[in-house]
Design a protein around this motif. Structure first.
Motif, PDB file in Angstrom:
ATOM      1  N   LYS A   1      12.942 -14.517 -42.904  1.00  0.00           N
ATOM      2  CA  LYS A   1      12.726 -16.087 -42.502  1.00  0.00           C
ATOM      3  C   LYS A   1      13.191 -16.547 -41.174  1.00  0.00           C
ATOM      4  N   LEU A   2      12.471 -17.396 -40.524  1.00  0.00           N
ATOM      5  CA  LEU A   2      13.212 -17.770 -39.668  1.00  0.00           C
ATOM      6  C   LEU A   2      13.765 -19.185 -39.430  1.00  0.00           C
ATOM      7  N   ARG A   3      14.525 -20.146 -38.872  1.00  0.00           N
ATOM      8  CA  ARG A   3      14.424 -21.205 -38.398  1.00  0.00           C
ATOM      9  C   ARG A   3      15.143 -21.212 -36.578  1.00  0.00           C
ATOM     10  N   TRP A   4      14.301 -21.917 -36.230  1.00  0.00           N
ATOM     11  CA  TRP A   4      14.219 -22.627 -34.551  1.00  0.00           C
ATOM     12  C   TRP A   4      16.133 -23.163 -35.214  1.00  0.00           C
ATOM     13  N   THR A   5      16.808 -22.728 -34.407  1.00  0.00           N
ATOM     14  CA  THR A   5      17.717 -23.697 -33.672  1.00  0.00           C
ATOM     15  C   THR A   5      18.287 -23.323 -32.667  1.00  0.00           C
ATOM     16  N   ASN A   6      19.126 -24.415 -32.054  1.00  0.00           N
ATOM     17  CA  ASN A   6      19.486 -23.906 -30.637  1.00  0.00           C
ATOM     18  C   ASN A   6      19.155 -23.284 -29.799  1.00  0.00           C
ATOM     19  N   GLY A   7      17.538 -23.817 -29.939  1.00  0.00           N
ATOM     20  CA  GLY A   7      16.295 -22.560 -28.479  1.00  0.00           C
ATOM     21  C   GLY A   7      16.618 -21.705 -29.179  1.00  0.00           C
ATOM     22  N   ASP A   8      16.132 -21.487 -30.030  1.00  0.00           N
ATOM     23  CA  ASP A   8      15.870 -19.941 -30.334  1.00  0.00           C
ATOM     24  C   ASP A   8      15.746 -19.780 -32.171  1.00  0.00           C
ATOM     25  N   TRP A   9      15.193 -17.800 -32.419  1.00  0.00           N
ATOM     26  CA  TRP A   9      14.449 -18.098 -34.189  1.00  0.00           C
ATOM     27  C   TRP A   9      16.029 -17.495 -34.307  1.00  0.00           C
ATOM     28  N   LYS A  10      16.317 -17.450 -35.534  1.00  0.00           N
ATOM     29  CA  LYS A  10      17.733 -17.189 -36.068  1.00  0.00           C
ATOM     30  C   LYS A  10      16.885 -17.071 -37.797  1.00  0.00           C
ATOM     31  N   ALA A  11      17.953 -15.575 -38.084  1.00  0.00           N
ATOM     32  CA  ALA A  11      17.293 -15.697 -39.836  1.00  0.00           C
ATOM     33  C   ALA A  11      18.332 -16.381 -40.631  1.00  0.00           C
ATOM     34  N   GLU A  12      17.347 -16.943 -41.363  1.00  0.00           N
ATOM     35  CA  GLU A  12      18.430 -17.625 -42.490  1.00  0.00           C
ATOM     36  C   GLU A  12      17.787 -16.374 -44.109  1.00  0.00           C
ATOM     37  N   GLY A  13      17.279 -15.581 -44.099  1.00  0.00           N
ATOM     38  CA  GLY A  13      17.450 -15.031 -45.237  1.00  0.00           C
ATOM     39  C   GLY A  13      16.544 -13.941 -45.040  1.00  0.00           C
ATOM     40  N   PHE A  14      16.718 -13.050 -45.221  1.00  0.00           N
ATOM     41  CA  PHE A  14      15.893 -11.512 -45.275  1.00  0.00           C
ATOM     42  C   PHE A  14      15.460 -10.571 -46.966  1.00  0.00           C
ATOM     43  N   SER A  15      14.732  -9.685 -47.048  1.00  0.00           N
ATOM     44  CA  SER A  15      14.396  -9.237 -48.334  1.00  0.00           C
ATOM     45  C   SER A  15      13.621  -8.007 -48.516  1.00  0.00           C
ATOM     46  N   GLN A  16      13.381  -6.920 -48.307  1.00  0.00           N
ATOM     47  CA  GLN A  16      13.011  -6.013 -48.402  1.00  0.00           C
ATOM     48  C   GLN A  16      11.676  -5.254 -49.567  1.00  0.00           C
ATOM     49  N   LYS A  17      10.967  -4.587 -49.605  1.00  0.00           N
ATOM     50  CA  LYS A  17      10.657  -4.192 -50.496  1.00  0.00           C
ATOM     51  C   LYS A  17       9.985  -2.445 -49.737  1.00  0.00           C
ATOM     52  N   ASN A  18       9.364  -1.306 -50.973  1.00  0.00           N
ATOM     53  CA  ASN A  18       8.788  -0.581 -50.800  1.00  0.00           C
ATOM     54  C   ASN A  18       7.635   0.068 -50.182  1.00  0.00           C
ATOM     55  N   GLY A  19       7.725   0.501 -49.304  1.00  0.00           N
ATOM     56  CA  GLY A  19       5.696   0.921 -48.375  1.00  0.00           C
ATOM     57  C   GLY A  19       5.554  -0.755 -47.556  1.00  0.00           C
ATOM     58  N   PRO A  20       4.244  -0.054 -46.751  1.00  0.00           N
ATOM     59  CA  PRO A  20       3.259   1.249 -47.590  1.00  0.00           C
ATOM     60  C   PRO A  20       3.779   2.315 -47.114  1.00  0.00           C
ATOM     61  N   ALA A  21       3.333   3.734 -47.569  1.00  0.00           N
ATOM     62  CA  ALA A  21       3.833   4.166 -47.190  1.00  0.00           C
ATOM     63  C   ALA A  21       2.723   5.906 -46.833  1.00  0.00           C
ATOM     64  N   PRO A  22       1.995   6.442 -45.941  1.00  0.00           N
ATOM     65  CA  PRO A  22       1.103   7.103 -45.664  1.00  0.00           C
ATOM     66  C   PRO A  22       1.669   8.844 -46.745  1.00  0.00           C
ATOM     67  N   VAL A  23       0.713   9.242 -46.620  1.00  0.00           N
ATOM     68  CA  VAL A  23       0.928  10.149 -47.488  1.00  0.00           C
ATOM     69  C   VAL A  23       1.637  11.524 -46.921  1.00  0.00           C
ATOM     70  N   ASN A  24       2.361  11.533 -47.110  1.00  0.00           N
ATOM     71  CA  ASN A  24       3.230  13.019 -46.598  1.00  0.00           C
ATOM     72  C   ASN A  24       2.698  14.258 -46.087  1.00  0.00           C
ATOM     73  N   SER A  25       3.090  14.405 -44.960  1.00  0.00           N
ATOM     74  CA  SER A  25       2.687  16.398 -43.933  1.00  0.00           C
ATOM     75  C   SER A  25       3.569  17.028 -44.568  1.00  0.00           C
ATOM     76  N   ASP A  26       2.959  17.921 -43.826  1.00  0.00           N
ATOM     77  CA  ASP A  26       3.195  19.507 -44.116  1.00  0.00           C
ATOM     78  C   ASP A  26       4.305  20.101 -42.908  1.00  0.00           C
ATOM     79  N   ARG A  27       4.698  19.076 -42.382  1.00  0.00           N
ATOM     80  CA  ARG A  27       5.395  19.022 -41.491  1.00  0.00           C
ATOM     81  C   ARG A  27       6.876  19.886 -41.353  1.00  0.00           C
ATOM     82  N   ALA A  28       6.977  20.624 -40.702  1.00  0.00           N
ATOM     83  CA  ALA A  28       8.734  21.322 -40.938  1.00  0.00           C
ATOM     84  C   ALA A  28       9.963  20.461 -40.843  1.00  0.00           C
ATOM     85  N   ALA A  29      10.681  20.424 -42.008  1.00  0.00           N
ATOM     86  CA  ALA A  29      12.083  19.119 -41.079  1.00  0.00           C
ATOM     87  C   ALA A  29      12.929  20.137 -40.412  1.00  0.00           C
TER      88      ALA A  29
END
Length: 277
Positions: free
Chosen positions: A229-257
């Motif tokens: 969540k952003l707010r325009w303040t003092n001539g710039d965008w600043k955050a007012e809050g944030f949240s997070q959720k999983n994904g979307p995630a693609p199929v795993n590859s078989d590339r070796a770690a």
């Protein structure tokens, strides 16, 4: 490993996710075969035809430049799913404060650019270091919200929490180990926008964990979406809050770690980016 809704980290089993590009040589199926005995007049006709087609193609590409993304950072209309994150050519920021991009444009594009940059900062190794965190929070959040999030993040990244990641109270890994928390925005979209506020979803991937012999939290890949969540303040965008959720995630590859040593070297050798639209 990724941040939870309360600013902390959620740990669960992850698999490495890489994008595999097509391998091998690609031949040109339209390449002309060698032929002899072609009359000069026929060659001339072919050259003229090619020139006409090129001119027509260029004219078509330049016609109605507004069909792609808008150069003024306004609402963009592009065909296909990638239109929402197509570049506009507008410079994203004018400067930096404490290493954090600032001076975002008062446009929907500017809000998306700000959110993408904030996502990389809020899920970084620096945010776990108390001294660095106290520099980051006032730069990312509005002056009204900064004290609240400073308290929340200090509480979430306690000494006990850091020890579970194999870090000391200063957010540093033990000798011979490297803590990795590198977030990469894949795309962004504004779900709400006005001249004074915005809500932006940032789809992210990244590498998180501790590289080194004996690490109990090896570096793994993760995919998640942050809503900022952003707010325009003092001539710039600043955050007012944030949240997070999983994904979307693609199929795993078989590339070796890769080895822990290779991961540690990569973190040291490859710097992060300033993200833009």
């Amino acid at each position: 490993m990724s941040p939870g809704d309360d600013g902390g980290y959620e740990t669960d089993d992850r698999h490495l996710t890489r994008t595999r590009l097509p391998e091998g040589e690609i031949s040109d199926p339209y390449a002309p075969s060698r032929r002899g005995g072609v009359r000069p007049s026929r060659n001339l006709i072919m050259v003229v035809a090619v020139v006409v087609l090129l001119v027509a193609a260029i004219a078509f590409a330049n016609r109605g430049g507004g069909d792609g993304t808008s150069g003024d950072g306004g609402k963009e209309t592009a065909q296909g799913a990638g239109g929402a994150t197509a570049p506009s050519g507008v410079k994203p920021v004018e400067g930096k404060n404490g290493g954090i991009p600032s001076g975002f444009a008062r446009t929907e594009q500017g809000a998306q650019s700000a959110a993408a940059n904030f996502a990389t900062i809020l899920v970084s190794a620096d945010i776990l270091k108390p001294s660095r965190r106290h520099e980051i929070v006032p730069q990312v959040f509005t002056s009204e919200k900064a004290p609240e999030f400073q308290t929340k993040l200090d509480g979430a990244y306690s000494k006990d929490f850091l020890s579970k990641l194999g870090l000391n109270e200063n957010g540093e890994a033990g000798k011979g180990k490297t803590y990795v928390s590198r977030t990469v925005p894949v795309g962004a979209k504004a779900t709400e926008y006005s001249d004074t506020s915005a809500s932006v979803d940032v789809w992210c991937t990244g590498a998180f964990g501790t590289a080194g012999v004996g690490s109990t939290t090896p570096v793994a890949n993760d995919w998640f979406t942050m809503t900022i969540k952003l707010r325009w303040t003092n001539g710039d965008w600043k955050a007012e809050g944030f949240s997070q959720k999983n994904g979307p995630a693609p199929v795993n590859s078989d590339r070796a770690a890769s080895s822990a040593e290779d991961i540690s070297k990569a973190v040291e050798q490859y710097g992060g980016f300033t993200y833009a639209r």
